[in-house]
Design a protein around this motif. Structure first.
Motif, PDB file in Angstrom:
ATOM      1  N   LYS A 112     -33.513 -53.991 112.710  1.00 45.11           N
ATOM      2  CA  LYS A 112     -34.092 -55.210 111.902  1.00 45.11           C
ATOM      3  C   LYS A 112     -34.962 -56.116 113.047  1.00 45.11           C
ATOM      4  CE  LYS A 112     -30.665 -55.851 109.171  1.00 45.11           C
ATOM      5  NZ  LYS A 112     -29.430 -55.168 109.376  1.00 45.11           N
ATOM      6  N   ASP A 113     -35.538 -57.030 112.336  1.00 47.69           N
ATOM      7  CA  ASP A 113     -36.263 -57.623 112.931  1.00 47.69           C
ATOM      8  C   ASP A 113     -35.512 -58.652 113.360  1.00 47.69           C
ATOM      9  OD1 ASP A 113     -38.712 -56.667 111.856  1.00 47.69           O
ATOM     10  OD2 ASP A 113     -39.550 -58.104 109.862  1.00 47.69           O
ATOM     11  N   LEU A 114     -36.163 -59.316 115.037  1.00 48.33           N
ATOM     12  CA  LEU A 114     -35.651 -60.457 115.680  1.00 48.33           C
ATOM     13  C   LEU A 114     -36.261 -61.282 116.308  1.00 48.33           C
ATOM     14  CD1 LEU A 114     -33.865 -57.177 117.835  1.00 48.33           C
ATOM     15  CD2 LEU A 114     -32.912 -57.677 115.645  1.00 48.33           C
ATOM     16  N   LEU A 115     -35.054 -61.866 115.761  1.00 50.71           N
ATOM     17  CA  LEU A 115     -35.774 -63.687 117.119  1.00 50.71           C
ATOM     18  C   LEU A 115     -34.856 -63.977 117.913  1.00 50.71           C
ATOM     19  CD1 LEU A 115     -37.484 -65.703 116.000  1.00 50.71           C
ATOM     20  CD2 LEU A 115     -35.910 -66.524 114.510  1.00 50.71           C
ATOM     21  N   PHE A 116     -35.581 -63.956 118.702  1.00 53.02           N
ATOM     22  CA  PHE A 116     -34.440 -64.580 119.898  1.00 53.02           C
ATOM     23  C   PHE A 116     -35.219 -66.016 120.365  1.00 53.02           C
ATOM     24  CE2 PHE A 116     -36.096 -60.188 120.442  1.00 53.02           C
ATOM     25  CZ  PHE A 116     -35.061 -59.413 120.809  1.00 53.02           C
ATOM     26  N   ILE A 117     -34.219 -66.787 120.597  1.00 54.98           N
ATOM     27  CA  ILE A 117     -34.225 -68.254 120.643  1.00 54.98           C
ATOM     28  C   ILE A 117     -33.626 -68.854 121.732  1.00 54.98           C
ATOM     29  CG2 ILE A 117     -34.211 -70.485 120.003  1.00 54.98           C
ATOM     30  CD1 ILE A 117     -33.912 -69.645 116.511  1.00 54.98           C
ATOM     31  N   GLY A 118     -34.120 -68.628 123.081  1.00 58.13           N
ATOM     32  CA  GLY A 118     -33.897 -69.702 123.952  1.00 58.13           C
ATOM     33  C   GLY A 118     -33.702 -70.347 124.822  1.00 58.13           C
ATOM     34  N   GLY A 119     -33.367 -71.423 124.780  1.00 65.17           N
ATOM     35  CA  GLY A 119     -33.318 -72.311 126.163  1.00 65.17           C
ATOM     36  C   GLY A 119     -33.186 -72.195 127.421  1.00 65.17           C
ATOM     37  N   LYS A 203     -35.923 -63.195 106.286  1.00 68.24           N
ATOM     38  CA  LYS A 203     -35.814 -61.419 105.494  1.00 68.24           C
ATOM     39  C   LYS A 203     -35.604 -60.661 106.354  1.00 68.24           C
ATOM     40  CE  LYS A 203     -37.842 -59.769 101.697  1.00 68.24           C
ATOM     41  NZ  LYS A 203     -38.573 -57.840 101.708  1.00 68.24           N
ATOM     42  N   GLY A 204     -34.845 -59.815 106.667  1.00 67.48           N
ATOM     43  CA  GLY A 204     -34.755 -58.486 106.910  1.00 67.48           C
ATOM     44  C   GLY A 204     -34.507 -58.676 108.909  1.00 67.48           C
ATOM     45  N   LYS A 205     -34.204 -60.208 108.720  1.00 62.86           N
ATOM     46  CA  LYS A 205     -34.245 -61.147 110.573  1.00 62.86           C
ATOM     47  C   LYS A 205     -33.063 -61.504 110.844  1.00 62.86           C
ATOM     48  CE  LYS A 205     -38.639 -63.301 111.920  1.00 62.86           C
ATOM     49  NZ  LYS A 205     -39.107 -62.991 110.794  1.00 62.86           N
ATOM     50  N   ILE A 206     -32.488 -61.129 112.107  1.00 62.78           N
ATOM     51  CA  ILE A 206     -31.648 -61.122 113.042  1.00 62.78           C
ATOM     52  C   ILE A 206     -31.824 -62.187 113.935  1.00 62.78           C
ATOM     53  CG2 ILE A 206     -29.355 -60.717 114.135  1.00 62.78           C
ATOM     54  CD1 ILE A 206     -29.053 -59.667 111.847  1.00 62.78           C
ATOM     55  N   ALA A 207     -31.054 -63.138 113.739  1.00 60.24           N
ATOM     56  CA  ALA A 207     -31.833 -63.843 115.064  1.00 60.24           C
ATOM     57  C   ALA A 207     -30.562 -64.063 115.884  1.00 60.24           C
ATOM     58  CB  ALA A 207     -31.346 -66.161 114.793  1.00 60.24           C
ATOM     59  N   VAL A 208     -31.147 -63.977 117.392  1.00 56.87           N
ATOM     60  CA  VAL A 208     -30.020 -63.985 118.135  1.00 56.87           C
ATOM     61  C   VAL A 208     -30.368 -65.126 119.253  1.00 56.87           C
ATOM     62  CG1 VAL A 208     -28.910 -62.836 120.921  1.00 56.87           C
ATOM     63  CG2 VAL A 208     -29.874 -61.876 118.344  1.00 56.87           C
ATOM     64  N   THR A 209     -29.533 -66.203 119.891  1.00 59.22           N
ATOM     65  CA  THR A 209     -30.079 -68.049 120.547  1.00 59.22           C
ATOM     66  C   THR A 209     -28.663 -68.265 121.463  1.00 59.22           C
ATOM     67  OG1 THR A 209     -30.261 -69.980 120.290  1.00 59.22           O
ATOM     68  CG2 THR A 209     -28.707 -68.724 118.564  1.00 59.22           C
ATOM     69  N   CYS A 210     -29.227 -68.668 122.389  1.00 61.67           N
ATOM     70  CA  CYS A 210     -28.022 -68.672 124.247  1.00 61.67           C
ATOM     71  C   CYS A 210     -29.520 -70.243 124.520  1.00 61.67           C
ATOM     72  CB  CYS A 210     -28.636 -67.864 125.004  1.00 61.67           C
ATOM     73  SG  CYS A 210     -26.512 -68.360 125.880  1.00 61.67           S
ATOM     74  N   GLY A 211     -28.420 -71.239 124.557  1.00 65.77           N
ATOM     75  CA  GLY A 211     -29.247 -72.222 125.957  1.00 65.77           C
ATOM     76  C   GLY A 211     -27.863 -72.950 125.887  1.00 65.77           C
ATOM     77  N   LYS A 217     -26.370 -75.402 118.906  1.00 69.99           N
ATOM     78  CA  LYS A 217     -25.816 -76.665 117.572  1.00 69.99           C
ATOM     79  C   LYS A 217     -26.863 -77.237 116.939  1.00 69.99           C
ATOM     80  CE  LYS A 217     -23.429 -80.698 116.636  1.00 69.99           C
ATOM     81  NZ  LYS A 217     -23.020 -81.934 117.276  1.00 69.99           N
ATOM     82  N   PHE A 218     -28.232 -77.469 117.632  1.00 70.83           N
ATOM     83  CA  PHE A 218     -29.170 -77.570 116.697  1.00 70.83           C
ATOM     84  C   PHE A 218     -29.726 -76.779 116.701  1.00 70.83           C
ATOM     85  CE2 PHE A 218     -27.767 -82.282 118.498  1.00 70.83           C
ATOM     86  CZ  PHE A 218     -27.973 -82.782 117.309  1.00 70.83           C
ATOM     87  N   VAL A 219     -30.076 -75.969 116.608  1.00 69.60           N
ATOM     88  CA  VAL A 219     -30.564 -74.385 116.368  1.00 69.60           C
ATOM     89  C   VAL A 219     -29.698 -73.743 115.522  1.00 69.60           C
ATOM     90  CG1 VAL A 219     -30.949 -71.870 117.473  1.00 69.60           C
ATOM     91  CG2 VAL A 219     -31.821 -73.639 118.832  1.00 69.60           C
TER      92      VAL A 219
END
Lengths: 277, 349
Positions: A112-119, A203-211, A217-219
């Motif tokens: 998968k394409d990976l989207l990492f979102i961190g705070g 599309k084709g992505k998984i998002a991984v978030t932590c903060g 909540k808002f992400v």
């Protein structure tokens, strides 16, 4: 004697030492920890460790990275134990036990394409996964890292953000701060709005978030707005934990214990749980 | 009522004996020579599980005890290990064999729940060490108290299994039934007089009589769906105002097992102990995390967590409801919050 006990009794830690301390921000340090026999254990990305200073207390931390002989835990100064850790010097004896928790679902991420979102310090657990994906680059698609902190000084893992990760093949890094200083030329603003502006396609992505909880909540709302489905979003939860083995009750959420069933959940799984997180 | 009426003639161990009522003290003293024996004794107007056989008089006509017998297996305060400059010394001591004497069916069911909670995935060595060395001499309930509702949950007033010996007050004597090899040995050691099978008819009568005495009930039919769909019921707002969040309900609950861990430094400042003590989801700090965020800051969230954990979350975790209907939380609550009443009100009764 200590070793034999540690295997038999899950509540007794192994004794180890801090062998290196890296200052990340004014209130975050990364501690490198090893034991006499070498690395205490080999965690999967996203797994956790119970770390203690005997006489101060014990708490659960994510394991941000590991080497062949040591574990790395990035820890923000927020309370009694973490203050004691921040005052500690190289050579300090610590107790460590683990690994705990499920870790990131690698089988779901492969290809998968990976989207990492961190705070803020929330990048610490995600970093273990980013580094894993960078090391096993051929198994994953495009990597996109979006990260924010309160100020430029509060950015964790600056070497990774500005040097190492931008050099990973097929990997993009975007960094924002809530408010810049005189030297900051990058974007300003909160992470959720920043994500929406960057407008990643689901599309084709998984998002991984932590903060921080409020950011998560808002992400989550932003990702839903961008068209991400619940099973395309992964997050890690933080609860206070006293045992790490599903007994003390602190991390109970619905019929789950974060220490056993988490800390990593898909949004689809979280929506099955009572809306308390 | 969905709980089936029990047939008391179903027996695994055929031996039936009788224990005369005035022989109880002697029986307990005899056991106390070989075991630590804990049983209900009077304390003011209440009862507690305390060591018997050394002057303490066993009170088998008790209704319920202040604290459940879980205190004998999961202690209110416990040392996990001690530490000093050279390392760690584990504190699992050789556990003397103990007997819990006169324990009611609800409390036996509660111990079975704790057994699951403390052994699933990881075994808790401190609990299991005590549990493996514990025998249960249970006592069927012939006089349910005002706050009892075990009948609704199938955890009383009579017991089907989970005992080594089971006593039933059938009038002039206690009928003694055997539930295990260890129980058989206890009976043989004290030479009880054998009972005729007709004693089971007497037992059935006591059972039928006890069943009629319940004043509270907690209807379990459709409970899952009911609670799942009433997370925002107005009753929680009301309980937010009523509950004092003192945590007494969880302290006296026989199935509550949460604990906090605290390191204590000795006066030498060179050694200390890691200890654990009972904790409560009703307390403000329980769900607070780093930087002060609290998952259950408001009292309604905490009351709901207690009740939902007992009645909704235990089942997927441990395969059974987390409430055994002992009524202690109702009895102990200074604001008279009553779990059976909360459920009835959600049902709109």
């Amino acid at each position: 004697m200590v070793e034999a006990v540690a295997r038999a009794n899950p509540l007794v830690p192994e004794l180890g030492k801090i062998i290196k301390i890296v200052d990340e921000t004014p209130d975050v340090k990364t501690f490198h920890i090893t034991t006499e026999k070498g690395k205490p254990f080999t965690p999967l990305p996203g797994q956790l460790a119970m770390l203690s200073i005997l006489d101060v207390g014990e708490a659960m931390f994510s394991i941000t990275s590991q080497g062949p002989e040591h574990l790395e835990l990035a820890i923000k100064k927020v309370g009694m134990l973490t203050e004691a850790l921040h005052e500690a010097e190289v050579g300090q004896t610590v107790g460590i036990r683990g690994p705990y928790g499920n870790g990131f679902p690698l089988e779901m991420l492969v290809g998968k394409d990976l989207l990492f979102i961190g705070g803020g310090i929330g990048l610490a657990p995600v970093r273990s996964l980013i580094n894993y994906c960078a090391e096993h680059r051929e198994q994953f698609g495009h990597m996109w890292i979006i990260y924010g902190a309160r100020s430029p000084a509060d950015l964790c893992f600056k070497e990774d953000l500005f040097q190492n990760w931008p050099r990973v093949p097929n990997c993009r890094v975007d960094v924002t701060v809530d408010k810049g200083d005189e030297n900051w030329t990058g974007p300003e603003g909160f992470v959720p709005a920043f994500v929406e502006k960057l407008n990643p396609s689901p599309k084709g992505k998984i998002a991984v978030t932590c903060g921080p909880p409020i950011m998560i909540k808002f992400v989550l709302q932003s990702l839903e707005k961008l068209g991400f489905q619940d099973d395309q979003i992964i997050t890690t939860l933080e609860m206070r934990m006293k045992c790490g083995i599903g007994k003390c009750g602190r991390c109970n959420l619905g019929s789950r214990y974060v220490c056993l069933d988490g800390p990593v959940f898909t949004l689809a799984q979280l929506k099955q749980l009572p809306n308390e997180y | 009522m969905s709980v089936p009426v029990m047939k008391v003639t179903e027996m695994k161990w055929p031996a039936l004996s009788l224990l005369d009522k005035d022989g109880i003290a002697e029986f307990a003293e005899n056991l106390a020579e070989r075991y630590l024996v804990f049983g209900p004794v009077a304390k003011g107007s209440e009862y507690v599980f305390a060591p018997v056989g050394k002057g303490e008089v066993l009170e088998l006509n008790y209704h319920t005890t202040i604290l459940p017998p879980k205190k004998l297996l999961h202690q209110p305060f416990e040392v996990l290990f001690s530490f000093h400059e050279d390392g760690i010394q584990e504190n699992i001591v050789e556990q003397p064999k103990q007997i819990i004497f006169g324990i009611h069916p609800c409390d036996v069911h509660a111990i079975q729940i704790l057994d699951k909670a403390y052994s699933v995935e990881y075994e808790d060595p401190y609990y299991m060490n005590k549990r493996k060395n514990t025998l249960i001499i249970a006592l069927n309930c012939s006089e349910p108290a005002e706050t009892c509702f075990c009948q609704s949950l199938g955890t009383g007033p009579f017991l089907k299994d989970g005992y080594d010996l089971l006593l039933t007050d059938i009038g002039e004597a206690y009928l003694v039934e055997v539930g295990s090899e260890a129980g058989m040995e206890l009976v043989e050691a004290v030479n009880l007089r054998p009972a005729a099978r007709v004693a089971l008819v007497e037992k059935q009568k006591v059972y039928e009589n006890a069943r009629r005495k319940f004043r509270k009930r907690l209807l379990t039919q459709g409970l899952h769906e009911l609670l799942e769909s009433n997370f925002r019921h107005p009753i929680w707002e009301k309980l937010k105002e009523e509950c004092l969040a003192c945590g007494s309900c969880t302290m006296v609950c026989p199935t509550c097992f949460c604990y906090n861990v605290v390191d204590k430094l000795d006066l030498s400042l060179k050694s200390g102990k890691r200890t654990r003590e009972w904790d409560s989801c009703m307390l403000l700090e329980y769900a607070q995390v780093a930087l002060g965020h609290n998952f259950r800051k408001d009292r309604d969230a905490r009351v709901k967590q207690r009740i939902y954990h007992k009645l909704l979350y235990y089942e997927p975790q441990f395969g059974t409801l987390g409430c055994v209907g002992c009524g202690r939380c109702i009895k102990t609550c200074v604001k008279k919050i009553d779990i059976t009443d909360v459920v009835s009100r959600i049902r709109g009764e």
